[in-house]
Design an enzyme around this catalytic site. Structure first.
Site, PDB file in Angstrom:
ATOM      1  N   ASP A  28      -1.265  10.633  -8.263  1.00  0.00           N
ATOM      2  CA  ASP A  28      -2.507  10.595  -9.257  1.00  0.00           C
ATOM      3  C   ASP A  28      -1.615  11.441 -10.111  1.00  0.00           C
ATOM      4  OD1 ASP A  28      -4.952  10.027  -9.994  1.00  0.00           O
ATOM      5  OD2 ASP A  28      -4.889  12.342  -9.296  1.00  0.00           O
ATOM      6  N   HIS A  70      -5.782   2.881  -4.556  1.00  0.00           N
ATOM      7  CA  HIS A  70      -5.480   4.107  -5.733  1.00  0.00           C
ATOM      8  C   HIS A  70      -5.262   5.123  -3.980  1.00  0.00           C
ATOM      9  CE1 HIS A  70      -4.752   6.991  -9.118  1.00  0.00           C
ATOM     10  NE2 HIS A  70      -5.540   7.580  -7.979  1.00  0.00           N
TER      11      HIS A  70
END
Length: 331
Positions: free
Chosen positions: A106, A306
């Site tokens: 991320d 994610h």
């Protein structure tokens, strides 16, 4: 249920440009620095620390500034990429591990890429999870994000960039908000196709309005794990973490002389097929032959969301170890 904190790890504080950097390490051997994203902590690497240690590496997971036990400066400019890179350099130098491998997820992937770009003498290889590398340059970020949503919705990055706004949403119920945010981007709990996109905010609304029902956690996230994350942010607040979004235009100015610059070290990319960070940035992945000419391993995990190293730890660990082991062999 898994124990909320891994065993056989060492917690340390090392000096950094903002004061201190908290890190957790396991194993011995070549240094592999693990950099988390938003809204996480060193704990997001709990499955990788023992796996990398068992494979013969010194695995070190940091808390970025603004998170956990690391220093939390007040100024937004303290969260520029150049400052976060300087923190990672300080860790590598404190541990005597240069040149190190840096792996990020991320926002941590963006930090890792810029570690390699800005300090190649300190970082010999870079692994990127979920967020592909995009070179500096192009339009001002705040202007790009403001155009998303077609004028009827607001992109979450723009929402986060306004000081205090997201804090007013999150901090009254940190644990509940985190549970919803994690669920919204996890493969097994994300909204069904056609449902309102949780990356956008309706006029007058909040991000939380589009989170899934709060009564179901993702399979990777037990109550004990959620307690760890919530406890950290209940203590520190969210401003330090959110200031990374608020510093993006400052990065744009800082890195203007690096526009279009590739990262040339040996590299790895891992993404999830259901992760918007992977699908929306498909053009960045296609550009890897130019932007990541040292790419040795690239995999998109089918059916993964994610939080890739937590959703699919065994696959991620296998890819990481295979790539790390390849670094000392011909590319």
């Amino acid at each position: 249920m898994p124990h909320p904190r891994p065993t056989d790890v060492t917690h340390r504080l090392v000096p950094g440009p903002a004061g201190r950097v908290h890190l957790v390490e396991q194993g011995s051997g070549p240094l592999v620095l693990l950099v988390h994203g938003f809204p996480e902590s060193w704990y997001s690497w709990r499955h990788q620390l023992p796996a990398l240690a068992a494979a013969g590496y010194r695995a070190v997971a940091v808390d970025l500034r603004g998170y956990g036990r690391s220093s939390k400066p007040e100024a937004v400019r303290a969260y520029r990429l150049a400052e976060l890179v300087a923190d990672q350099v300080a860790v590598v130098q404190a541990l005597g591990g240069a040149p190190a491998v840096v792996v990020g997820h991320d926002w941590g992937a963006t930090v890792a890429a810029h570690c390699a770009l800005l300090r190649p003498e300190e970082f010999r290889a870079v692994g990127l999870l979920s967020v592909p590398y995009t070179p500096p340059g192009g339009p001002r970020p705040s202007e790009v994000f403001a155009r998303l949503g077609g004028g009827t919705e607001e992109f979450y990055v723009s929402y986060f960039q306004e000081p205090g706004r997201a804090e007013r949403e999150i901090e009254p119920d940190v644990r509940g908000w985190l549970a919803g945010f994690y669920a919204a981007l996890s493969a097994d709990t994300m909204p069904a196709p056609g449902a309102p996109d949780p990356h956008f905010v309706s006029p007058g609304g909040t991000l939380r309005d589009r989170f899934p029902a709060a009564d179901r956690l993702p399979a990777w996230l037990g109550e004990a794990e959620l307690d760890v994350y919530a406890g950290e942010f209940e203590r520190t607040g969210l401003t330090g973490a959110l200031n990374r979004y608020r510093a993006m235009d400052l990065d744009w100015k800082d890195l203007a002389d690096r526009a279009g610059a590739p990262v040339t070290q040996p590299s790895l990319f891992l993404g999830g097929s259901l992760d918007a960070s992977t699908t929306w940035l498909a053009d960045a992945i296609e550009a890897f032959p130019t932007t990541l000419p040292g790419l040795r391993s690239s995999h998109v995990l089918e059916g993964c969301g994610h939080w890739i190293q937590q959703e699919r730890p065994e696959e991620v660990n296998r890819h990481l170890v295979d790539w790390l082991d390849s670094l000392d062999s011909p590319g």
